[in-house]
Scaffold this motif. Structure first.
Motif, short mmCIF file in Angstrom:
data_model
loop_
_atom_site.label_atom_id
_atom_site.label_comp_id
_atom_site.label_asym_id
_atom_site.label_seq_id
_atom_site.Cartn_x
_atom_site.Cartn_y
_atom_site.Cartn_z
N HIS A 206 0.82 -1.21 0.00
CA HIS A 206 0.00 0.00 0.00
C HIS A 206 0.85 1.25 0.00
O HIS A 206 0.55 2.23 -0.72
CB HIS A 206 -0.93 -0.01 1.21
N SER A 207 1.93 1.26 0.77
CA SER A 207 2.78 2.44 0.86
C SER A 207 3.46 2.74 -0.48
O SER A 207 3.83 3.89 -0.74
CB SER A 207 3.84 2.26 1.95
N ASN A 208 3.61 1.72 -1.32
CA ASN A 208 4.28 1.90 -2.62
C ASN A 208 3.30 2.06 -3.78
O ASN A 208 3.74 2.20 -4.93
CB ASN A 208 5.21 0.73 -2.90
N THR A 209 2.01 2.02 -3.52
CA THR A 209 1.01 2.13 -4.59
C THR A 209 0.62 3.58 -4.77
O THR A 209 0.13 4.22 -3.84
CB THR A 209 -0.22 1.27 -4.26
N LYS A 210 0.82 4.10 -5.98
CA LYS A 210 0.62 5.53 -6.24
C LYS A 210 -0.55 5.82 -7.17
O LYS A 210 -0.94 6.98 -7.34
CB LYS A 210 1.89 6.13 -6.83
N SER A 211 -1.13 4.81 -7.82
CA SER A 211 -2.24 5.05 -8.74
C SER A 211 -3.43 5.63 -7.98
O SER A 211 -3.64 5.36 -6.80
CB SER A 211 -2.66 3.75 -9.42
N ARG A 212 -4.22 6.43 -8.68
CA ARG A 212 -5.45 6.94 -8.07
C ARG A 212 -6.48 5.82 -8.01
O ARG A 212 -6.47 4.90 -8.83
CB ARG A 212 -6.00 8.11 -8.88
N GLY A 213 -7.35 5.92 -7.05
CA GLY A 213 -8.38 4.91 -6.90
C GLY A 213 -8.35 4.30 -5.51
O GLY A 213 -7.62 4.77 -4.61
N SER A 214 -9.12 3.26 -5.32
CA SER A 214 -9.15 2.54 -4.04
C SER A 214 -9.62 1.12 -4.32
O SER A 214 -10.21 0.84 -5.36
CB SER A 214 -10.07 3.24 -3.03
N SER A 215 -9.35 0.23 -3.37
CA SER A 215 -9.75 -1.16 -3.56
C SER A 215 -9.80 -1.88 -2.22
O SER A 215 -9.20 -1.44 -1.23
CB SER A 215 -8.80 -1.90 -4.50
N THR A 216 -10.51 -2.99 -2.21
CA THR A 216 -10.43 -3.93 -1.11
C THR A 216 -9.19 -4.79 -1.31
O THR A 216 -8.55 -4.74 -2.36
CB THR A 216 -11.68 -4.82 -1.07
N ALA A 217 -8.84 -5.60 -0.32
CA ALA A 217 -7.67 -6.46 -0.45
C ALA A 217 -7.77 -7.65 0.49
O ALA A 217 -8.26 -7.52 1.62
CB ALA A 217 -6.38 -5.68 -0.17
N CYS A 218 -7.31 -8.79 0.02
CA CYS A 218 -7.21 -10.00 0.83
C CYS A 218 -5.94 -10.75 0.42
O CYS A 218 -5.78 -11.07 -0.76
CB CYS A 218 -8.44 -10.88 0.64
N ILE A 219 -5.06 -11.01 1.37
CA ILE A 219 -3.81 -11.73 1.11
C ILE A 219 -3.73 -12.89 2.09
O ILE A 219 -3.95 -12.72 3.29
CB ILE A 219 -2.58 -10.82 1.25
N ILE A 220 -3.41 -14.08 1.57
CA ILE A 220 -3.38 -15.30 2.37
C ILE A 220 -2.06 -16.03 2.14
O ILE A 220 -1.64 -16.20 1.00
CB ILE A 220 -4.54 -16.24 1.99
#
Length: 377
Positions: A206-220
């Protein structure tokens, strides 16, 4: 800018609250701006098409395996939906085990115990995964707004769902979701420890993501006979054991159809707001990870029925993912039956019936032993 009140912003499915045909719905925008304000909802129609998938539908499926330790250049790495490396499915594996063990939840802590291997009675466990992705019919030209990855060697999978409301201000939130997943893979590749902490992966991505927008996230991640996961928003996963759903990740949302979401900068929710989850697993378990396009349209018993049938006839995870995706799209187009989304809408006071047309991402993971996985079982 919409945050100033000059323009209304709307999400994937919303409309006139006074509608009477059961096919429209008013919902919050589900979009964060830099001041974290929410704008009023606007009128839009829920589009329902044919029950059958048109020949032109962009269906992407396969065993999407990212072996991060073996790849030197991530610039050409395609994060779903832009999958470039598809592998043929292998046969399924089935084993009978005991009842579900206790589950652990921690909404705040990012600390996870470091381990070097995943063992059951001296046998290493593996996630044998396959995926399928089907964009919303109106978003096929841009590839939709979902993204996902499968890191085969590291035993990590992830999904993200870009918030569609950004399209009304000219932003493709799918680019944010794709960059978030790509940065997650990079964070996994940069990990110098023996185990993967999904919460730390998401925080770094997240700290390295610069694109505009937003999203949910799930990492397993699979480590030490357990699934370690972080989930933020209404994407998520279930664990199926002996045909029954023994676990489902909780949904995080600010209100009906307004999920918690990550945004570049500080405008949205923070990764630390995600639910940190630990689920004990064993050979024979099946993990189904997906975006809300899956879980809004199918009940868990419908998903588990497909898994039971798939394993009984020897289908691999990719083929099982295809079947689940196809049924989810069928339900999304069906105006005549209740779905998880329509029940939630009615509980929230809206007149709504039928499915919700959306991007659909499904990742099916068979948990097996290393020996069986290498043998294609």
């Amino acid at each position: 800018m919409a945050a100033s009140g000059s323009k209304t912003v709307f999400g994937d499915v919303y409309a006139d609250a006074n509608c009477g045909n059961g096919l429209e719905l008013c919902k919050p925008s589900g979009v964060f701006f830099s001041d974290s304000s929410r704008v009023s909802c606007s009128k839009a129609s829920v589009k329902m098409g044919s029950r059958e998938l048109p020949p032109s539908s962009r269906l992407v499926c396969g065993n999407f395996l990212m072996d991060a330790m073996r790849r030197k250049n991530l610039n050409n790495f395609g994060v779903g939906p832009l999958l470039k490396h598809l592998h043929s499915p292998s046969s399924s594996m089935f084993a009978s085990i005991g009842p579900a063990a206790d589950l652990s939840f921690d909404a705040n802590s990012n600390d996870e115990q470091a381990v070097n291997s995943t063992m059951v009675s001296g046998r290493k466990l593996r996630l044998h995964s396959g995926s399928c992705y089907l964009p919303h019919p109106d978003k096929e030209a841009t590839g939709g707004e979902d993204a996902h990855f499968i890191c085969g060697d590291e035993q990590v999978i992830g999904v993200a769902d870009g918030v569609g409301g950004w399209a009304d201000v000219g932003v493709n939130a799918g680019l944010f979701a794709q960059e978030l997943m790509l940065n997650s893979v990079r964070a996994i590749q940069d990990n110098s420890k023996g185990s993967i902490d999904p919460a730390k992966v998401l925080e770094k991505a997240h700290s390295n993501t610069k694109s505009r927008g937003s999203s949910t996230a799930c990492i397993i991640a699979l480590t030490n006979e357990e699934l370690h996961a972080i989930n933020l928003g209404d994407s998520g996963f279930i664990v199926i054991r002996d045909g029954s759903t023994v676990f489902r990740s909780p949904v995080q949302q600010h209100g009906f159809n307004f999920p918690c979401q990550l945004e570049s900068g500080t405008g949205g929710d923070l990764p630390s707001s995600g639910q940190v989850i630990t689920v004990p697993v064993a050979p024979g378990d099946v993990v189904i990870t997906g975006t809300d396009g899956l879980f809004d349209n199918l009940y868990t018993n419908e998903i588990s029925a497909i898994i039971v049938h798939s394993m009984r006839v020897g289908l691999g995870p990719q083929e099982a993912a295809q079947k689940i995706t196809a049924l989810a799209r069928e339900r999304a187009l069906d105006r005549s039956r209740q779905t998880p989304f329509s029940v939630a809408a009615q509980d929230a006071g809206f007149r709504y019936y039928g499915g919700k047309l959306d991007d659909i991402t499904v990742v099916v993971s068979y948990i097996t032993t290393k020996a069986n996985s290498s043998a294609g079982i």
